[in-house]
Design a protein around this motif. Sequence first.
Motif, PDB file in Angstrom:
ATOM      1  N   TYR A   1       8.052  26.178  80.718  1.00  0.00           N
ATOM      2  CA  TYR A   1       7.781  25.176  79.888  1.00  0.00           C
ATOM      3  C   TYR A   1       7.417  25.691  78.500  1.00  0.00           C
ATOM      4  CZ  TYR A   1       2.669  26.400  80.382  1.00  0.00           C
ATOM      5  OH  TYR A   1       1.725  27.019  80.576  1.00  0.00           O
TER       6      TYR A   1
ATOM      7  N   ARG B   1       9.838  29.282  89.396  1.00  0.00           N
ATOM      8  CA  ARG B   1       9.331  28.182  89.019  1.00  0.00           C
ATOM      9  C   ARG B   1      10.113  27.951  87.689  1.00  0.00           C
ATOM     10  NH1 ARG B   1       4.228  27.214  91.025  1.00  0.00           N
ATOM     11  NH2 ARG B   1       3.746  28.252  92.874  1.00  0.00           N
ATOM     12  N   GLU B   2       9.786  26.714  87.026  1.00  0.00           N
ATOM     13  CA  GLU B   2      10.247  26.323  85.951  1.00  0.00           C
ATOM     14  C   GLU B   2       9.267  26.726  84.754  1.00  0.00           C
ATOM     15  OE1 GLU B   2      12.950  24.666  84.984  1.00  0.00           O
ATOM     16  OE2 GLU B   2      13.707  24.828  87.275  1.00  0.00           O
TER      17      GLU B   2
END
Length: 280
Positions: free
Chosen positions: A184, A181-182
């Motif tokens: 942030y 996943r990214e």
Amino acid sequence: MHRPLTVEHLGQLNLFTRSFDAELERQQDVFGARILRRWEDGRAGSRNALALIGRTGIATYAPATPGGPVAHEFTGNGLGWDSVEWSVSSVKDAAASMRNHGFRVTESADARAFVNPEDMHGLALVLTERRDETHDRDLAGWKPNFWSDEHPLGLLGGVTVKVVAAEPEKAAAGLAALVGREAYAVERKHVNMAGHGVRFGDHAVEFVGSTTGSEADLAGVALAERGERIFCLTFTVRDLLAARAFLVGRDVPFEQFGRYSLLLAPVDAGGARIEITDVG
């Protein structure tokens, strides 16, 4: 390139406390928790309970006998939020994936795997195939909109697990690579915290540190006193002023940081911190 670890959902957050009855009372009276079951574990020497707040399961453990395994946890890890439990389709495959990514994992006889929190920058993980009651959406009387629409706090969405870390960006990057996943970036100016996080379907994990580098603010004190570990759970509410009025009416002690955040005093000193905020 190693395959990412697939997290099906947040199983539960594990909490250790001395004040078992007081902790459950807070969960019920303040957050409208539904206590799904209570039990005692003679081998662990503990009193236990599993509760549901919104879509978040919280397992509470307290020592029932001195010298037992749970009492020993207090000596090693202290009070408060102990670990995050993730549900996976196969513990064996998940453990292998973790090891391929360079994490140390210990598997137990009851089909659970424990990830060394030092490898996760303070995030203690438990992997399990177990489907807890907190994910049975056919529970009698369970209403998905109770906490958002009917409870005075107006809880929205999933919980955020905040972990104080010495290198938040590195910690989040490692987690993002693990789960595919990214990451942030986040800045919580009202509590002098900044860091990086990873969002999942029903929760988020944020690694945070002090924006000032001081050991006198929340993150700095926590890191200096207890090292990298889970600092608090953060619930988002619809209207912080309304939530504040509710807490005042219930005589619930809290600290206020600007107009964005209320940090509830833990039942045990140094124990389980819970933050409520209207900042997503």
